[in-house]
Scaffold this active site. Structure first.
Site, PDB file in Angstrom:
ATOM      1  CD  GLU A 161      -2.904   1.308   2.756  1.00  0.00           C
ATOM      2  OE1 GLU A 161      -3.188   0.264   3.038  1.00  0.00           O
ATOM      3  OE2 GLU A 161      -2.853   2.426   3.083  1.00  0.00           O
ATOM      4  CD  GLU A 202      -3.068   7.861   5.589  1.00  0.00           C
ATOM      5  OE1 GLU A 202      -4.149   7.295   5.835  1.00  0.00           O
ATOM      6  OE2 GLU A 202      -2.046   7.496   5.271  1.00  0.00           O
TER       7      GLU A 202
END
Length: 237
Positions: free
Chosen positions: A120, A125
């Site tokens: 990932e 974020e």
């Protein structure tokens, strides 16, 4: 690190107001499963949760619905994936405690190599409670979840007030994260060793989560809907 300049895929989100995301580029993941993070939202296919605004943006909206929340999670799985390149989005992030916005990617082999073996790469974020902080992360075997490898940058003014460009440049040798063109974190293959699983194709994801172990508690006074505006997503080789 390699320089990537050839545009190979993009969504400029220039469709008419109220229209759904381009189904040739995105599909919706739906449900209210907590998504491995004890998140509170249920992801839907409704235009109320993801649509174009007619001004060149995709708007992902989180709504309060009784004691719960709805939002959207869009993925390019099965439609587009890439091995190495520059993954970039220009976005205006939503503010407010309990919100968790992200632009990221997962290994396209996830159905045969479950997470975190598939890998990932979190391009961007942000937590709504931390308006000046953006972070980027990788998850792989031995470095996943709370043990992931990441970096962050603090900016002088709120990320919830203006659009910014969030990107990674991903090569066979490493991954570099940048904000508005300024690199703030690098992870190399040499640092990860045998846990490096970033040598195959990945697909894209955009979502707005609510709550969870990272998103945090939603303040009672937080007004909804919360809006995550994405001006473009571009991939360069």
């Amino acid at each position: 690190m390699t320089s990537f300049s050839k545009l190979i895929w993009s969504d400029e989100f220039d469709r008419p107001a109220g229209t759904l995301p381009d189904q040739s580029k995105w599909i919706h993941e739906i449900g209210g499963h907590g998504w491995g993070n004890a998140e509170l939202q249920t992801y839907t296919t409704d235009a109320a949760n993801a649509c174009h605004d007619g001004e060149g943006n995709l708007v992902i909206k989180a709504h309060r619905l009784g004691d719960g929340f709805t939002s959207a999670r869009l993925i390019s799985k099965g439609l587009f994936d890439v091995t190495y390149g520059r993954l970039e989005c220009r976005a205006l992030l939503p503010g407010g405690a309990g919100l968790w916005s992200a632009f990221w990617s997962l290994g396209a082999n996830i159905d045969v190599r479950p997470w975190p073996m598939c890998g990932e790469i979190d391009v961007m974020e942000n937590l709504g409670s931390e308006p000046r902080r953006v972070f980027g992360t990788i998850h792989c075997p031995g470095h996943a979840g709370r043990d992931s490898i990441g970096g962050e940058v603090l900016v002088p003014s709120s990320l919830h007030e203006n659009f910014h460009v969030y990107a990674v440049e991903w090569s066979p040798d490493g991954i570099a994260w940048s904000l508005d063109g300024a690199v703030y974190h690098v992870v190399t293959k040499g640092q990860i060793g045998s846990a490096w699983v970033f040598d195959h194709s990945f697909y894209l994801l955009i979502n707005l989560a609510v709550g969870g172990w990272l998103g945090g508690q939603v303040h009672a006074e937080k007004r909804f809907p919360a809006e995550f505006l994405v001006d473009h997503v571009r991939v360069f080789s």
